[in-house]
Design a protein around this motif. Structure first.
Motif, mmCIF file in Angstrom:
data_model
loop_
_atom_site.group_PDB
_atom_site.id
_atom_site.type_symbol
_atom_site.label_atom_id
_atom_site.label_comp_id
_atom_site.label_asym_id
_atom_site.label_seq_id
_atom_site.Cartn_x
_atom_site.Cartn_y
_atom_site.Cartn_z
ATOM 1 N N LEU A 26 0.841 -1.188 0.000
ATOM 2 C CA LEU A 26 0.000 0.000 0.000
ATOM 3 C C LEU A 26 0.877 1.238 0.000
ATOM 4 C CD1 LEU A 26 -2.745 1.457 0.249
ATOM 5 C CD2 LEU A 26 -2.554 1.190 2.726
ATOM 6 N N GLU A 27 0.642 2.107 -0.954
ATOM 7 C CA GLU A 27 1.274 3.429 -0.990
ATOM 8 C C GLU A 27 0.158 4.462 -1.038
ATOM 9 O OE1 GLU A 27 4.574 4.068 -3.831
ATOM 10 O OE2 GLU A 27 4.203 1.956 -4.360
ATOM 11 N N VAL A 28 0.234 5.432 -0.161
ATOM 12 C CA VAL A 28 -0.684 6.567 -0.183
ATOM 13 C C VAL A 28 0.178 7.784 -0.501
ATOM 14 C CG1 VAL A 28 -2.312 7.956 1.139
ATOM 15 C CG2 VAL A 28 -2.221 5.475 1.492
ATOM 16 N N ILE A 29 -0.041 8.357 -1.663
ATOM 17 C CA ILE A 29 0.795 9.436 -2.163
ATOM 18 C C ILE A 29 -0.030 10.724 -2.181
ATOM 19 C CG2 ILE A 29 2.152 10.246 -4.141
ATOM 20 C CD1 ILE A 29 2.199 7.122 -4.912
ATOM 21 N N ASN A 30 0.463 11.735 -1.512
ATOM 22 C CA ASN A 30 -0.222 13.024 -1.464
ATOM 23 C C ASN A 30 0.200 13.848 -2.679
ATOM 24 O OD1 ASN A 30 -1.204 15.582 -0.933
ATOM 25 N ND2 ASN A 30 -0.711 15.508 1.237
ATOM 26 N N ASP A 31 -0.725 14.034 -3.596
ATOM 27 C CA ASP A 31 -0.479 14.809 -4.815
ATOM 28 C C ASP A 31 -0.935 16.262 -4.690
ATOM 29 O OD1 ASP A 31 0.402 12.494 -6.237
ATOM 30 O OD2 ASP A 31 -1.684 11.951 -6.641
ATOM 31 N N SER A 32 -1.351 16.670 -3.524
ATOM 32 C CA SER A 32 -1.979 17.978 -3.344
ATOM 33 C C SER A 32 -1.095 19.141 -3.756
ATOM 34 C CB SER A 32 -2.424 18.160 -1.890
ATOM 35 O OG SER A 32 -3.318 17.130 -1.535
ATOM 36 N N GLY A 33 0.192 19.038 -3.526
ATOM 37 C CA GLY A 33 1.099 20.118 -3.868
ATOM 38 C C GLY A 33 1.104 20.438 -5.357
ATOM 39 N N ARG A 34 0.839 19.434 -6.169
ATOM 40 C CA ARG A 34 0.793 19.643 -7.612
ATOM 41 C C ARG A 34 -0.507 20.308 -8.053
ATOM 42 N NH1 ARG A 34 2.060 13.740 -9.347
ATOM 43 N NH2 ARG A 34 0.118 14.201 -10.398
ATOM 44 N N HIS A 35 -1.465 20.434 -7.142
ATOM 45 C CA HIS A 35 -2.775 20.988 -7.482
ATOM 46 C C HIS A 35 -3.094 22.267 -6.709
ATOM 47 C CE1 HIS A 35 -3.758 17.411 -9.814
ATOM 48 N NE2 HIS A 35 -3.142 16.748 -8.867
ATOM 49 N N ALA A 36 -2.094 22.836 -6.065
ATOM 50 C CA ALA A 36 -2.306 24.067 -5.287
ATOM 51 C C ALA A 36 -2.904 25.150 -6.172
ATOM 52 C CB ALA A 36 -0.989 24.540 -4.681
ATOM 53 N N GLY A 37 -3.967 25.750 -5.696
ATOM 54 C CA GLY A 37 -4.641 26.812 -6.420
ATOM 55 C C GLY A 37 -5.636 26.325 -7.454
ATOM 56 N N HIS A 38 -5.689 25.028 -7.680
ATOM 57 C CA HIS A 38 -6.642 24.467 -8.648
ATOM 58 C C HIS A 38 -7.983 24.211 -7.972
ATOM 59 C CE1 HIS A 38 -3.136 22.539 -11.137
ATOM 60 N NE2 HIS A 38 -3.076 23.852 -11.097
ATOM 61 N N SER A 39 -8.966 23.890 -8.781
ATOM 62 C CA SER A 39 -10.281 23.524 -8.262
ATOM 63 C C SER A 39 -10.139 22.350 -7.297
ATOM 64 C CB SER A 39 -11.188 23.118 -9.423
ATOM 65 O OG SER A 39 -12.420 22.649 -8.934
ATOM 66 N N GLY A 40 -10.796 22.441 -6.185
ATOM 67 C CA GLY A 40 -10.777 21.366 -5.205
ATOM 68 C C GLY A 40 -9.675 21.486 -4.176
ATOM 69 N N ASP A 41 -8.740 22.404 -4.374
ATOM 70 C CA ASP A 41 -7.685 22.630 -3.379
ATOM 71 C C ASP A 41 -8.309 23.378 -2.215
ATOM 72 O OD1 ASP A 41 -5.342 23.101 -1.942
ATOM 73 O OD2 ASP A 41 -4.807 24.840 -3.178
#
Length: 94
Positions: A26-41
């Protein structure tokens, strides 16, 4: 089992998938940094994730059935705490 992301939501994802699927990987990878300022952030830094999960529970199941099992385990998180979830699900030996 490997878990790469930390934080309360990542930890919750890890706990729920571990309980529901008894994964061998199991890998849980946080991709949030790549979506900063986008919809859903939502500004928490934990809104977009990828999970890579291997489980015997996926054996003989289609890709859609595997994704449904993951979504079911995380259902309430996906309603209001996680904006996007990419799923890579496989059975052992695949």
């Amino acid at each position: 089992m490997q878990t790469t992301a930390t934080g309360p939501i990542a930890s919750e994802i890890t706990a729920r998938l571990t309980e529901a699927l008894d994964p061998t990987h199991l890998e849980v990878i946080n991709d949030s940094g790549r979506h900063a300022g986008h919809s859903g952030d939502n500004g928490t830094g934990e809104s977009h994730f990828t999970v890579v999960v291997e489980s015997r529970a996926f054996a003989g199941r289609s890709r859609v059935e595997r994704q449904r099992l993951v979504n079911q385990a995380l259902s309430d998180l996906l309603i209001d705490r996680v904006h996007a979830l990419a799923i890579r699900a496989r059975a052992p030996g695949e």
